[in-house]
Each structure stands twice: as structure tokens, then as C-alpha cells.
Design an enzyme around this catalytic site. Sequence first.
Site, mmCIF file in Angstrom:
data_model
loop_
_atom_site.group_PDB
_atom_site.id
_atom_site.type_symbol
_atom_site.label_atom_id
_atom_site.label_comp_id
_atom_site.label_asym_id
_atom_site.label_seq_id
_atom_site.Cartn_x
_atom_site.Cartn_y
_atom_site.Cartn_z
ATOM 1 N N GLU A 152 0.978 -1.130 -0.036
ATOM 2 C CA GLU A 152 -0.054 0.046 -0.004
ATOM 3 C C GLU A 152 0.825 1.309 -0.005
ATOM 4 O O GLU A 152 1.289 1.626 0.965
ATOM 5 C CB GLU A 152 -0.942 0.101 1.086
ATOM 6 N N HIS A 164 0.443 8.317 5.949
ATOM 7 C CA HIS A 164 1.335 7.679 5.500
ATOM 8 C C HIS A 164 2.400 8.601 5.433
ATOM 9 O O HIS A 164 2.513 9.828 5.432
ATOM 10 C CB HIS A 164 1.280 7.430 4.172
ATOM 11 N N HIS A 223 -5.614 5.785 -1.961
ATOM 12 C CA HIS A 223 -4.592 7.101 -1.594
ATOM 13 C C HIS A 223 -4.615 7.767 -2.688
ATOM 14 O O HIS A 223 -3.319 8.463 -3.332
ATOM 15 C CB HIS A 223 -3.472 6.551 -1.015
ATOM 16 N N ALA A 248 -9.382 8.400 1.776
ATOM 17 C CA ALA A 248 -8.077 8.752 1.308
ATOM 18 C C ALA A 248 -8.532 8.773 -0.202
ATOM 19 O O ALA A 248 -7.641 8.515 -1.071
ATOM 20 C CB ALA A 248 -7.047 7.711 1.664
ATOM 21 N N GLY A 280 -16.838 1.182 12.076
ATOM 22 C CA GLY A 280 -17.723 1.932 13.033
ATOM 23 C C GLY A 280 -16.770 3.351 13.091
ATOM 24 O O GLY A 280 -17.596 4.192 13.719
ATOM 25 N N HIS A 282 -14.178 4.462 10.405
ATOM 26 C CA HIS A 282 -13.803 4.857 8.982
ATOM 27 C C HIS A 282 -14.994 5.311 8.280
ATOM 28 O O HIS A 282 -14.859 6.169 7.384
ATOM 29 C CB HIS A 282 -12.964 3.806 8.460
ATOM 30 N N ASP A 304 -7.998 -3.367 7.625
ATOM 31 C CA ASP A 304 -6.889 -2.144 7.378
ATOM 32 C C ASP A 304 -6.140 -2.235 8.950
ATOM 33 O O ASP A 304 -5.616 -1.337 9.442
ATOM 34 C CB ASP A 304 -7.374 -0.795 7.136
#
Length: 428
Positions: A152, A164, A223, A248, A280, A282, A304
Site C-alpha cells: 500500500e 503515510h 490514496h 483517502a 464504525g 472509518h 486495515d
Amino acid sequence: MPAAISPERPQNLITKLTNCRLVKGNTLVEEDLWISSQTGKILPAQEIFYEHQLGPDQIIDLQGRIVSPGFIDSQFNGAYGFDFSTPGDVVSYQKGIKALNQKLVQTGLTSYLPTIITQKPEVYHKALPYLGPSGQDRIPEDGAESLGAHCEGPFMSAHKKGVHNESALREATSGFASIEQCYGAANLTADTIKMITAAPEVEGVMESIPELTSRGIIMSIGHTDADFEKATEAINNGATMITHLFNAMKPLHHRNPGIFGLLGQNYGARRPYFGLIADGIHLHPTTVKIAWAAHPEGMVLVTDALALMGMDDGVYEWTNGDMIVKKGSNLTKQGTETLAGGCASLLQCLNNFLTWTGAPIPTGLAAVTSTPAKMLGMYPQKGTLETEADADLCVLSEVDVIDENGFTNRVLQVDEVWKFGKRVFERT
């Protein structure tokens, strides 16, 4: 009665699970399931019994419980304090992976993509050789298995980087050669890397998609600051997945639906699979319902999950030097509201989806079994209870729990997990 056991036939070689409900497509079917710990496969019951006249070595009465394929997570960064993105010394890294795999089966997870987030090339070169597919020669007691690494980053938009490390972001200025330099040429096969998440608008990414997919590597859009047209071009070039839809990336707009628009029937482009983090935190429950309704066959639930999954609440140092605050399932960069990934289990995400949508149990289970298996090109080896599939199983019961608002919800609980035809976890 079980068949007599001979010296040539090890004990419990063939198991018959009875009085259970099997997940078959969109229904739960009352049917027995025969599995072999020698082949690690689901057996053709009638052929074994009638043609070969073999009986089971053990019969297990599951008392009406549900039998599902083992869960699959295609975006999994770590758990219980272990992080795939921090290889350290090789011996400790390999021991950490082994210990993690043995813990993961307790959550119902039998297969996953170990995920490395945006890093410098030297980290990919060091870690990726140990994250390829585990292979069929492993023993069930090893626990959950890797289906190949998920990279990723680092070819992503600086505007949609989340937490990131911006200093490690890259452009593929020399096209595919830049991608080889980043990950290591020897790692750019499906024998090591299963999926790459990248932003199609980043220099050199779009033209590299056909080469990556020709090598059996799944290209996922994520992203990214791409608009609908750029995302559609990426799909037409061979991308087949969206990484954590809505997070993202550009939000849905009525005049430009952005990445979400790919879920519609548009301009002849095929609709991609898409990951959803139903923790709950994101996504709002209604957002999850909308995405599912738009393209139910493409929905893949993911966690994730970071290394903080299974850890106590508190403040922890992350891989890029940031401090991450853990409060329940909520992970944020210290001093901000920026989401830093997830720490809910795939079972929690599944139960959230079922509660929020009211969908039938087989529909929810498909999003953590058959659909990710199809997305990864692993179906029907994984994600199904059909004959000759890997005997990776979850035995589930339905229990009532009271949520924080005092409402009673019926949720699934993992009671047993079987790997390659052998029971590796049983709730006590």
C-alpha cells in the site's frame, strides 16, 4: 459408527461435520461436510462413502451451528504488537510472523495479505521475500497463511496520504523501472506481491498497470486524488480493486462521482471490487449500506488493521515516528483527528455490516470469504465449501449482545477454526 482405523490410515484422517448449516451461495443449507486432514481439502461425501466405501474416522455434531469458509483479509498491516512494515532483524521478523499467524486463527482469519504501508525501498527489499504465499506444504498448526504481500504505497497522492510518511512517497518517473527499483525486480511476481495500491494520477503509474497485471499482480486504486475519468482509465488499463473505498480519495460529488462512480454501470468499463472498513470509525453505517447496494457482488470487507489490534488502549509510536492514540477501535494521529488505520477484527467488521444493513448472514459472510477469494483469483481454492476447496473453516454460533446504547443485537461468534482439515482453535 466411524470406520476402523488401520495402521495405514492415521487417526482422524477423515472428519464428518454433522448437524450443521453450511454456507452455500446466498443460503444456509442443512448438510454434512466431509473433510480430510491428509489432503487438506473438502471431500466429495457421496463418492467417498458410496464409491470408495470409506467412513469417517470421527463424527462431530455441531448442534446446528454455522460452518463458513475461513475468513480472508486483503488489507492487514499487523496485530498484537507485530507490524509487517518494520522488518528489523530477519530472525525476529520470521518468529513474529509465525506467532502472529497462530493468534490470528482465533479471530476466524485463515488467510490474508500481509500489508506494507509506504516505506523506503530498502524496507520493501528486506521484508517482501518473507511475505509471499505460504504454500500448501505448511502444517495446519502454523495458523493463518499469507496469500501474498499487499504493498500500500509509496506511489500515492501527497494530498490523500492519510498518516503515510510523506517523505517516503514516490513517483514512477521512469515508469515500470521505477517500480522495480522500489520493490525489487525479483519481488514483482505473484509469488511474492499479490496486490499493489497506487494512485493512477501519480507519474508513471497508469502506464505501468498493464505490466503489473500481466505478472499476476492485482492493481488497486487508493490514496488518490483521481477524478472519475482518471479512475475509469485505470480500470480500463487493468486495475480491478479499490482500496478502502471513500477513505483517502475524492468524495462523491453529484457532477463528478469520483472513485465511487466506478461502482456504477459506466461507459462499458467493468465494475471493480472495493474494500470497506466497517469498523464504525472509518465509515458511517449508511455509507456502508449505500456502497453495498451499489455493487453487492464487489464488496470486500477489510480491517486495515495495524499492530495495535489486540493491544490495550493508549499512545503508541508508529513506524514513521508519529504517535498514535488507540481508544477502542479508533486510531488517530496524536493531536489530530486523522485516522491512522483500523484495529477492529474482521469478525467485528462483519458483525457491524450485518447489524447496520440487516443483510442475511450468507451475504455478510460472502464479503469475508468468497468475494475476496474471487478478487484475489483464489476461488474456488479458497472462499467456498465446495468439493476440493481448501478445508479452511469457521464454525460460528449466533449470540445476543447488548450494545453501548442498550440495544440487543444478534452477532456471530467464532467457536472453532479448522485449517487444511484440522481443528486449530476451539473456544473453551
